[in-house]
Structures are given as C-alpha cells and as structure tokens.
Design a protein around this motif. Structure first.
Motif, PDB file in Angstrom:
ATOM      1  N   ASP A   1       0.864  -1.173   0.000  1.00  0.00           N
ATOM      2  CA  ASP A   1       0.000   0.000   0.000  1.00  0.00           C
ATOM      3  C   ASP A   1       0.909   1.235   0.000  1.00  0.00           C
ATOM      4  O   ASP A   1       1.591   1.515   0.988  1.00  0.00           O
ATOM      5  CB  ASP A   1      -0.912  -0.004   1.231  1.00  0.00           C
ATOM      6  N   GLU A   2       0.933   1.944  -1.095  1.00  0.00           N
ATOM      7  CA  GLU A   2       1.871   3.053  -1.266  1.00  0.00           C
ATOM      8  C   GLU A   2       1.734   4.088  -0.146  1.00  0.00           C
ATOM      9  O   GLU A   2       0.631   4.497   0.205  1.00  0.00           O
ATOM     10  CB  GLU A   2       1.642   3.729  -2.614  1.00  0.00           C
ATOM     11  N   GLY A   3       2.866   4.478   0.388  1.00  0.00           N
ATOM     12  CA  GLY A   3       2.875   5.489   1.440  1.00  0.00           C
ATOM     13  C   GLY A   3       2.806   4.923   2.838  1.00  0.00           C
ATOM     14  O   GLY A   3       2.889   5.679   3.813  1.00  0.00           O
ATOM     15  N   HIS A   4       2.651   3.605   2.962  1.00  0.00           N
ATOM     16  CA  HIS A   4       2.523   2.987   4.282  1.00  0.00           C
ATOM     17  C   HIS A   4       3.461   1.784   4.390  1.00  0.00           C
ATOM     18  O   HIS A   4       3.555   0.974   3.469  1.00  0.00           O
ATOM     19  CB  HIS A   4       1.082   2.550   4.538  1.00  0.00           C
ATOM     20  N   GLN A   5       4.112   1.682   5.524  1.00  0.00           N
ATOM     21  CA  GLN A   5       5.041   0.577   5.742  1.00  0.00           C
ATOM     22  C   GLN A   5       4.288  -0.743   5.903  1.00  0.00           C
ATOM     23  O   GLN A   5       4.731  -1.778   5.418  1.00  0.00           O
ATOM     24  CB  GLN A   5       5.879   0.850   6.990  1.00  0.00           C
TER      25      GLN A   5
ATOM     26  N   TYR B   1      -7.822  -7.044  11.909  1.00  0.00           N
ATOM     27  CA  TYR B   1      -8.264  -5.728  12.407  1.00  0.00           C
ATOM     28  C   TYR B   1      -7.184  -5.092  13.283  1.00  0.00           C
ATOM     29  O   TYR B   1      -6.897  -3.896  13.162  1.00  0.00           O
ATOM     30  CB  TYR B   1      -9.560  -5.886  13.187  1.00  0.00           C
ATOM     31  N   HIS B   2      -6.576  -5.884  14.152  1.00  0.00           N
ATOM     32  CA  HIS B   2      -5.501  -5.360  14.998  1.00  0.00           C
ATOM     33  C   HIS B   2      -4.328  -4.892  14.137  1.00  0.00           C
ATOM     34  O   HIS B   2      -3.694  -3.874  14.445  1.00  0.00           O
ATOM     35  CB  HIS B   2      -5.027  -6.434  15.974  1.00  0.00           C
ATOM     36  N   GLY B   3      -4.037  -5.627  13.075  1.00  0.00           N
ATOM     37  CA  GLY B   3      -2.963  -5.217  12.178  1.00  0.00           C
ATOM     38  C   GLY B   3      -3.242  -3.871  11.539  1.00  0.00           C
ATOM     39  O   GLY B   3      -2.345  -3.019  11.428  1.00  0.00           O
ATOM     40  N   ILE B   4      -4.489  -3.653  11.122  1.00  0.00           N
ATOM     41  CA  ILE B   4      -4.861  -2.370  10.515  1.00  0.00           C
ATOM     42  C   ILE B   4      -4.710  -1.231  11.515  1.00  0.00           C
ATOM     43  O   ILE B   4      -4.176  -0.159  11.195  1.00  0.00           O
ATOM     44  CB  ILE B   4      -6.301  -2.434   9.981  1.00  0.00           C
ATOM     45  N   LEU B   5      -5.190  -1.433  12.731  1.00  0.00           N
ATOM     46  CA  LEU B   5      -5.102  -0.377  13.740  1.00  0.00           C
ATOM     47  C   LEU B   5      -3.653   0.007  14.018  1.00  0.00           C
ATOM     48  O   LEU B   5      -3.346   1.178  14.266  1.00  0.00           O
ATOM     49  CB  LEU B   5      -5.763  -0.840  15.038  1.00  0.00           C
ATOM     50  N   LYS B   6      -2.748  -0.958  13.977  1.00  0.00           N
ATOM     51  CA  LYS B   6      -1.344  -0.681  14.245  1.00  0.00           C
ATOM     52  C   LYS B   6      -0.608  -0.116  13.030  1.00  0.00           C
ATOM     53  O   LYS B   6       0.347   0.642  13.175  1.00  0.00           O
ATOM     54  CB  LYS B   6      -0.645  -1.967  14.707  1.00  0.00           C
ATOM     55  N   ASP B   7      -1.064  -0.475  11.839  1.00  0.00           N
ATOM     56  CA  ASP B   7      -0.380  -0.052  10.611  1.00  0.00           C
ATOM     57  C   ASP B   7      -0.851   1.288  10.072  1.00  0.00           C
ATOM     58  O   ASP B   7      -0.116   1.949   9.325  1.00  0.00           O
ATOM     59  CB  ASP B   7      -0.578  -1.093   9.505  1.00  0.00           C
ATOM     60  N   HIS B   8      -2.071   1.700  10.412  1.00  0.00           N
ATOM     61  CA  HIS B   8      -2.681   2.857   9.745  1.00  0.00           C
ATOM     62  C   HIS B   8      -3.178   3.903  10.753  1.00  0.00           C
ATOM     63  O   HIS B   8      -4.378   3.997  11.034  1.00  0.00           O
ATOM     64  CB  HIS B   8      -3.824   2.393   8.842  1.00  0.00           C
ATOM     65  N   PRO B   9      -2.280   4.751  11.271  1.00  0.00           N
ATOM     66  CA  PRO B   9      -2.694   5.791  12.217  1.00  0.00           C
ATOM     67  C   PRO B   9      -3.598   6.834  11.584  1.00  0.00           C
ATOM     68  O   PRO B   9      -4.328   7.529  12.287  1.00  0.00           O
ATOM     69  CB  PRO B   9      -1.366   6.410  12.657  1.00  0.00           C
ATOM     70  N   GLU B  10      -3.544   6.958  10.242  1.00  0.00           N
ATOM     71  CA  GLU B  10      -4.359   7.976   9.575  1.00  0.00           C
ATOM     72  C   GLU B  10      -5.852   7.654   9.608  1.00  0.00           C
ATOM     73  O   GLU B  10      -6.681   8.531   9.346  1.00  0.00           O
ATOM     74  CB  GLU B  10      -3.891   8.143   8.121  1.00  0.00           C
TER      75      GLU B  10
ATOM     76  N   GLU C   1       6.122   8.303   8.835  1.00  0.00           N
ATOM     77  CA  GLU C   1       5.792   7.624   7.582  1.00  0.00           C
ATOM     78  C   GLU C   1       5.718   8.610   6.427  1.00  0.00           C
ATOM     79  O   GLU C   1       6.196   8.336   5.329  1.00  0.00           O
ATOM     80  CB  GLU C   1       4.461   6.869   7.712  1.00  0.00           C
ATOM     81  N   ARG C   2       5.145   9.771   6.679  1.00  0.00           N
ATOM     82  CA  ARG C   2       5.053  10.779   5.629  1.00  0.00           C
ATOM     83  C   ARG C   2       6.422  11.357   5.284  1.00  0.00           C
ATOM     84  O   ARG C   2       6.621  11.866   4.171  1.00  0.00           O
ATOM     85  CB  ARG C   2       4.088  11.890   6.040  1.00  0.00           C
ATOM     86  N   LEU C   3       7.354  11.260   6.222  1.00  0.00           N
ATOM     87  CA  LEU C   3       8.722  11.710   5.962  1.00  0.00           C
ATOM     88  C   LEU C   3       9.581  10.597   5.365  1.00  0.00           C
ATOM     89  O   LEU C   3      10.766  10.787   5.115  1.00  0.00           O
ATOM     90  CB  LEU C   3       9.364  12.214   7.263  1.00  0.00           C
ATOM     91  N   GLY C   4       8.967   9.429   5.168  1.00  0.00           N
ATOM     92  CA  GLY C   4       9.677   8.321   4.545  1.00  0.00           C
ATOM     93  C   GLY C   4      10.570   7.536   5.483  1.00  0.00           C
ATOM     94  O   GLY C   4      11.483   6.833   5.041  1.00  0.00           O
ATOM     95  N   ILE C   5      10.311   7.623   6.791  1.00  0.00           N
ATOM     96  CA  ILE C   5      11.135   6.921   7.779  1.00  0.00           C
ATOM     97  C   ILE C   5      10.341   5.762   8.355  1.00  0.00           C
ATOM     98  O   ILE C   5       9.250   5.955   8.897  1.00  0.00           O
ATOM     99  CB  ILE C   5      11.556   7.884   8.909  1.00  0.00           C
TER     100      ILE C   5
END
Length: 427
Positions: free
Chosen positions: A69-73, A116-125, A232-236
């Motif tokens: 998913d582009e933009g997300h680790q 669901y837990h994976g999404i909550l941890k991966d996607h703060p946005e 993440e937005r800074l690419g780190i």
C-alpha cells in the motif's frame, strides 16, 4: 437412420435438483441416526446451490490481494497469513470508504481480530475508528463469510477539520526539517514537535491522532500514532507498539524506528513530563523542557520498564549509538567530579558552538538554562548522586552560573530519572 434423443436442459436440471434433495435427505437421516454432521462435498455443493453467497462476497474472493500500500510501511501486514491478508485488505477498503457495513470473506473470529488489529497498528491515519467505538460482526450459520461493522466516531465536517490539522502539522514539521541532514534529525524534530504541541490529558479523542493534531491533548496511544503518522510521511520506517508497564496494570504505547538499518525505541509520551522535577519546580512554566531520555534510549534500560505485546513479532532494539546523551558527549561510564564540573561549564557557556546550543538550548525562550547528563552504570550514578545531590556539589556550578551572568542570586532545581540514571539541573 434413427437419431438418438438426448434429455433436454430442463430434464437435466430436474435430475440435478433431485440429486441435491436426495443428498440433503441422506444428510438429515445420518444426523438423526448418529447425531453428527456428515462431511460431504456433495452436500456443500447442494447447500451452495440452494443458498449461494452474495454477489459482493463472490467478487471479493476473486480480487487479487494487494501486497503493498503506497505510502505505508504496513509492518504488521507482513506477518499475516494469506487469508488474514485478504481480510485485512477487505477491511481497509471498507473503512477508507466509511461503509457502515461490508462483507468479509471469512467468519473466523481469530482471523478477523488479527487482521483488524494489524490495521489499527499499521494505519494511524484512520483516526475515525480509533476512539473506543465497538466493532460488530454478523455471521451466517454454515457460511464462511460475515458482515463487518466498524464503529465510526466523527462527522464529515469534523473529519475535514482533523485532516486539515494533520496536514498543517506535517507542513510545520517539514519546514522545521528543512535543514535536517539525516533521519535521526528528522525523528528528533518530530519528537520535540509533538512534545511542544501536545498535553498529556485523557479525553474522548486521546487514543488517536485527532487528539494530538486537532485537540492538542492525548495519551500514549495518541502520541505514538502521531509519531508514526509523521515519520511515515517523511519516509522513515516507524512501527507502532503496544505493551505493558512493569509493576503496573496500565498499558503503554511507543514506537520503534529504523535508522541506518538499526532499530531504536522512541517514546514521545515519556518525553513529555515534568513530574521528575523535585519540589515545586514542576509548577514553573519556565522549567518545562524536552526530555530526550526516551529518544533512542538504551534498549536494556527501556526493556526493564516496558514489555511489548506478543501478538506480533517485533524487531529487536540493540543499538545505543543514537542515544541523545551518547551523541552529545553527555553520557559518562565512570564518575569524575572535575570532568563533570567542566562539562557543566561548557554547557552553560554562552560561547558554546551552535551544535551545543542546539543540544540543550541553554537560553530557552522560556528563560531557563538546562544542564543534563547520564551515566551508563549504576555505580557511577550513585557516586554522582551522593556528591552532587546529598553533599550539594551542584552549588559550585550555580556559583559559576552567577559569575558568568553577573548575577547576585539564582534559584535552581534538579530532577532525577533514576531508571535512566539521568540528572537534570535547571537555573
């Protein structure tokens, strides 16, 4: 020549239907006789024919599972099984579209919870699902799919306001990072920015980044998700981590970042505290300072306090070279009174280089001067504590401060982080 007549389609359909009815009848007979549900692909086919899956479910099963998913680790996504990854993507799509209810191609509760837990941890946005809203599943007897209903928190207008505040924060951090030469400097900027702009307060929004960027109030989950979002937005690469606190039943949240291939802890929540100061210093506005002890702390010190959840594997943090005190020559392996005194003189000296000034911001906008240092061993810390605190050797540093500024008197306070073996002196 006589032609053979083949049964028509209608006749074949009747035969097929008759076979299905026979299979179902036989199933009921066996169940009545044995009390067990027989395993039969023919029965499954019959039930599927009589009660097929919804078209939406069939379409979901046909979709290819996107691996990136582009933009997300999406660190946690990488540890899911193929079925869990499919459900993860189905959830992510429905949540991003803010659907009140949507199908998932499984009814397995463990699979759904893990995804669901994976999404909550991966996607703060995805802040609109992070604020204590219940999650509902509607299952269908004998079916391997379900309806999923995530709880949403904010109105469309509130979402727009929050997203605007998120973008503003990112632009401010980007501006502050204009001269950053490496990832460590960028991480440090995010760390200080969040501490400077957020208060540790429990509110209805404290579990997500809306609390940080919109209300400027949050608890550890909000801080950690905000760190993850900005980095993440800074690419780190940045991982959101949840776990337990030693000696307490309270949970905690923090981050793991990657710098030059090494993993480090970052805990902005603990960097935003003044309770470590002695006496009434905690009430003095001018003594609010950034605590860099939790910016790439020594792993062994941090691991004694916090233990991560074992639901997902995590990378091991072992490096200490990016520790704030190590980078700024403020970490001592042994105690030497004269060496430490000269170190304090250097930090208090207005003629310090720009790098040193940036280190502790001696003349802060709020008027306080700060000297801080730590020890790598408990023995060295204990010796320093005995002389500098119990025997008040810090008074000699205060006299130097008076002479340097031509002052008649000065009030100072100190703070101790015993678990980090750190001392703070504020003038």
């Amino acid at each position: 020549m006589k032609r053979k007549r083949f049964p028509g389609k209608g006749f074949l359909f009747l035969l097929f239907l008759l076979g299905i009815l026979c299979a179902l009848s036989y199933t009921l007979f066996l169940k009545n006789q044995t009390g067990e549900e027989p395993q039969s692909s023919l029965v499954d086919m019959a039930e599927s024919f009589l009660d097929p899956e919804p078209k939406e479910v069939q379409q979901l099963r046909e979709q290819e599972v996107v691996q990136f998913d582009e933009g997300h680790q999406e660190y946690y996504f990488s540890f899911l099984t193929e079925e869990e990854k499919r459900v993860y993507r189905e959830m992510l799509q429905g949540i991003r579209q803010r659907k009140e209810e949507f199908y998932l191609t499984t009814a397995n509760e463990n699979t759904i919870d893990k995804a669901y837990h994976g999404i909550l941890k991966d996607h703060p946005e995805l802040f609109w699902i992070h604020n204590r809203q219940p999650v509902y599943r509607t299952s269908y007897p004998g079916k391997n799919y379900c309806s999923f209903s995530p709880g949403y928190t904010y109105t469309e207008q509130q979402m727009q306001e929050i997203q605007q505040s998120m973008e503003l924060a990112f632009q401010e951090v980007s501006s502050m990072n204009a001269d950053a030469v490496n990832d460590y400097e960028k991480i440090k900027t995010v760390y200080t920015y969040l501490i400077d702009t957020t208060e540790y307060v429990s509110t209805e929004d404290d579990q997500n980044i809306a609390g940080v960027f919109w209300k400027k109030e949050a608890v550890c989950a909000g801080y950690a998700r905000a760190v993850q979002y900005l980095l993440e937005r800074l690419g780190i690469p940045c991982i959101y981590v949840e776990g337990d606190t030693a000696g307490s039943d309270e949970g905690h949240a923090w981050n793991i970042v990657t710098i030059d291939g090494q993993y480090y802890y970052v805990d902005a929540t603990n960097g935003d505290q003044t309770e470590f100061l002695e006496g009434d210093a905690v009430e003095l506005v001018e003594h609010k300072t950034i605590m860099y002890d939790y910016l790439c702390p020594f792993p062994e010190e941090y691991d004694r306090i916090y233990t991560a959840s074992t639901e997902f594997p995590l990378p091991e943090c072992t490096a200490a070279d990016r520790n704030f005190y190590v980078l700024n020559q403020g970490c001592f392996d042994t105690y030497d009174r004269q060496e430490l005194y000269e170190y304090c003189q250097m930090r208090l000296n207005n003629g310090a280089t720009e790098a040193l000034y940036s280190y502790c911001k001696m003349r802060l906008d709020n008027g306080a001067a700060v000297v801080r240092f730590k020890f790598s061993t408990q023995e060295a810390y204990n010796e320093a504590y005995r002389e500098w605190i119990e025997e008040s050797y810090i008074n000699y540093v205060a006299e130097y401060y008076l002479q340097m500024y031509g002052m008649d008197s000065v009030e100072y306070h100190y703070g101790l982080l015993e678990n980090m073996k750190t001392m703070y002196f504020m003038f």
